[in-house]
Design a protein around this motif. Structure first.
Motif, short mmCIF file in Angstrom:
data_model
loop_
_atom_site.label_atom_id
_atom_site.label_comp_id
_atom_site.label_asym_id
_atom_site.label_seq_id
_atom_site.Cartn_x
_atom_site.Cartn_y
_atom_site.Cartn_z
N VAL A 53 21.38 -14.33 -3.05
CA VAL A 53 19.99 -14.61 -2.75
C VAL A 53 19.22 -14.44 -4.05
N ILE A 54 18.40 -15.43 -4.35
CA ILE A 54 17.60 -15.42 -5.57
C ILE A 54 16.15 -15.20 -5.17
N LEU A 55 15.58 -14.12 -5.65
CA LEU A 55 14.19 -13.77 -5.39
C LEU A 55 13.41 -14.01 -6.68
N PRO A 56 12.09 -13.95 -6.64
CA PRO A 56 11.32 -14.27 -7.85
C PRO A 56 11.70 -13.45 -9.08
N ASP A 57 11.99 -12.15 -8.90
CA ASP A 57 12.21 -11.27 -10.05
C ASP A 57 13.56 -10.58 -10.07
N TYR A 129 21.25 -11.20 2.60
CA TYR A 129 20.54 -12.25 3.33
C TYR A 129 19.20 -11.80 3.89
N TYR A 130 19.06 -10.54 4.22
CA TYR A 130 17.81 -10.07 4.81
C TYR A 130 16.76 -9.72 3.74
N ASN A 131 17.15 -9.67 2.50
CA ASN A 131 16.27 -9.21 1.43
C ASN A 131 14.94 -9.98 1.30
N HIS A 135 11.26 -8.04 1.61
CA HIS A 135 10.23 -8.08 0.57
C HIS A 135 8.98 -8.85 1.00
N GLY A 136 9.00 -9.40 2.21
CA GLY A 136 7.81 -10.08 2.74
C GLY A 136 7.61 -11.51 2.27
N ASP A 143 14.29 -19.17 6.54
CA ASP A 143 13.18 -19.82 5.84
C ASP A 143 13.23 -19.65 4.32
N TRP A 144 14.07 -18.76 3.81
CA TRP A 144 14.15 -18.57 2.35
C TRP A 144 15.11 -19.59 1.77
N PRO A 145 14.63 -20.48 0.88
CA PRO A 145 15.48 -21.58 0.40
C PRO A 145 16.53 -21.19 -0.64
#
Length: 176
Positions: A53-57, A129-131, A135-136, A143-145
């Protein structure tokens, strides 16, 4: 005390890798360059991407290394370097990094955890997957692409509505 990393050939590992500046959104802004960095490294240093999972930071990933290989450190170094080379030099670089000829994009270290058993594996998969929900960034995991969750839904490992109801302990891989 000298830090020692796990060294299990063919092991499965969970990773957390962070940007140096945690208020940036570089990983999702430049997700294609990050994907390219992974592809380039996997060509010469193969591994199985169990989950990502890739998040902004920051990002979380689970890898399984080849049977006679435990060298995830080289892979992460190359991924970070390949990604960094694709980004224009406009980040803040502290004197220590300047002296060592480093960029200021990534934190130097990362968190790794050797997966011990099937329960540990499932816990970390759920955590990955739930991260974005934690983090909101989204209300529902689907829904997280920027996640391999979509791949795992396609092949039937997870259902598309996984994580929407609180059937579990509500921790999704986190420990109390």
């Amino acid at each position: 005390m000298q830090y020692r990393r796990a060294d299990v050939k063919g092991g499965t590992y969970f990773f957390t890798v962070n940007l140096a500046e945690r208020n940036k959104t570089l990983l999702v802004d430049r997700v294609n360059e990050l994907r390219d960095a992974f592809k380039r490294v996997k060509t010469n240093h193969p591994f199985k991407m169990d989950a990502i999972v890739i998040l902004p930071d920051h990002l979380h990933a689970i890898w399984t290394l080849p049977k006679n290989d435990s060298d995830f450190a080289t892979r992460w170094g190359l991924i970070k370097a390949n990604f960094s080379r694709s980004i224009a030099k406009n980040e803040r670089i502290n004197p220590s990094r300047t002296h060592k000829g480093e960029r200021g994009i990534w934190q130097r270290r990362y968190w790794e955890h050797l997966i011990r058993d099937e329960l540990d594996y499932q816990s970390h998969m759920d955590y990955v997957y739930y991260n974005p929900v934690k983090h909101g960034y989204v209300k529902n995991v689907i829904d997280w692409p920027y996640s391999s969750f979509h791949r795992d839904v396609e092949v039937g490992i997870y259902s598309a509505d996984w994580g929407e109801s609180d059937d579990s302990d509500g921790l999704f891989g986190e420990r109390r």
